[in-house]
Write a protein that holds these residues in place. Sequence first.
Motif, PDB file in Angstrom:
ATOM      1  N   HIS A   1       2.151   1.199  -3.313  1.00  9.34           N
ATOM      2  CA  HIS A   1       0.854   0.834  -2.740  1.00  9.34           C
ATOM      3  C   HIS A   1      -0.006   0.069  -3.724  1.00  9.34           C
TER       4      HIS A   1
ATOM      5  N   ARG B   1       9.071  -7.470  -1.123  1.00  4.13           N
ATOM      6  CA  ARG B   1       8.933  -6.211  -0.372  1.00  4.13           C
ATOM      7  C   ARG B   1       7.731  -5.407  -0.865  1.00  4.13           C
ATOM      8  N   SER B   2       7.594  -5.275  -2.177  1.00  7.28           N
ATOM      9  CA  SER B   2       6.497  -4.450  -2.695  1.00  7.28           C
ATOM     10  C   SER B   2       5.148  -5.116  -2.491  1.00  7.28           C
TER      11      SER B   2
ATOM     12  N   THR C   1       4.270  -4.671   1.216  1.00  6.33           N
ATOM     13  CA  THR C   1       3.975  -3.255   1.454  1.00  6.33           C
ATOM     14  C   THR C   1       2.613  -2.900   0.874  1.00  6.33           C
TER      15      THR C   1
ATOM     16  N   ARG D   1      -0.300  -3.691   3.142  1.00  3.56           N
ATOM     17  CA  ARG D   1      -0.558  -2.759   4.245  1.00  3.56           C
ATOM     18  C   ARG D   1      -1.542  -1.663   3.830  1.00  3.56           C
TER      19      ARG D   1
ATOM     20  N   GLY E   1       2.823  -7.269   6.223  1.00  6.50           N
ATOM     21  CA  GLY E   1       1.742  -6.577   5.526  1.00  6.50           C
ATOM     22  C   GLY E   1       0.385  -6.742   6.179  1.00  6.50           C
TER      23      GLY E   1
END
Length: 367
Positions: A78, A132-133, A136, A139, A192
């Motif tokens: 996060h 990807r991170s 993510t 979000r 995201g």
Amino acid sequence: MAQTFLKKKHIKFFERCLQILPSRYCSLDNNRMTVGFFGISGLDMLDSLDVLENDKENIINWIYSLQLLPDDIDSNIHQCGFRGSTTLGNPFKAEEARKHPIPLDSGHIANTYTALLSLIILGNDLSGVDKRSVTTGLRYLQQEDGSFCCVPEGSENDKRLVFCCVPEGSENDMRFVYCACCISYILDDWRGVNKDKAVQFIKNSMSYEGGIGQGPGTEAHGGSTFCAIAALVLMDKLYEAFNEKEIKRLKQWCISRQQTGFQGRPNKPVDTCYSFWVGATLKLLDMFELTDKGFNRGYMLETQNSITGGFAKWPDHTPDALHAYFGVCGMSLVGEEGIQPMHPALNVSQRAADHLENIHKLWQSKS
């Protein structure tokens, strides 16, 4: 003030921005990535990236060193994105930082945006970005009202968010909605962003004047209006968000911001940076040709410094990295010779945007 665009002076100004800065910039140390973007993109707009040829790989490596990568169990996913600097003391190598994470370390949405753009400008293929991170992490930054925070906030209900950079929460407004949309567009991945919520937040932020504020109930402003319209263009939602009457009011509000140059709000003085913020908005609305380019150009040239190069916000004031960059962008919009054309929604040269398009085609061919 000289009425000639002093291109060579501006090149030297941006070179200095990437080498050494006055002491007054100390307070911006944690946003060093964004200051670097002004220098890198400024040189690109001036078609002078060749002056960085010897340092290009070092700059790319420095940018990647600011990427906060997820640990082995994604406990910090996060918080992922790009930091603004190494203020917290994390190792230069991102992989080392991954093995020894700092609890309060966090990416910042604006620095993630400027880091990605800087990599594109320098010709990098973004293969080192952990897409990807980053998506993510976005979000976790989006709020219920559709807006975005700049860093993750803490939560008593989610143990992963206890040790965040700003436990009490950060600002959330139109600037970060724009950054989130740019990041998603650059990475060609919109997972995201909840587009419906983001569009609703933008719609709710239109003021009675016809412009758009930083959030619902706030005063319309040239900067936030650009962020909103550019975000909608990147999402391909502009004419879904606003009806014909609203678009007409928006155009009228923007075109009314020109005095000589452009002001950010009614009854405020003109300011160099709004030649981009409002000018680019008008460009996205297919209205820029109705502006008085001569008056606009004349004001911007009054704010350029004939000794050091760079632009200031007002005549006879000290130039700074932000206004120097947006001054060059404003001059690009009026078609100044020797400056590259812009991709106004991304706030980058069209050459860099074309490189990004080629990266997208490569990704799509492999998927």
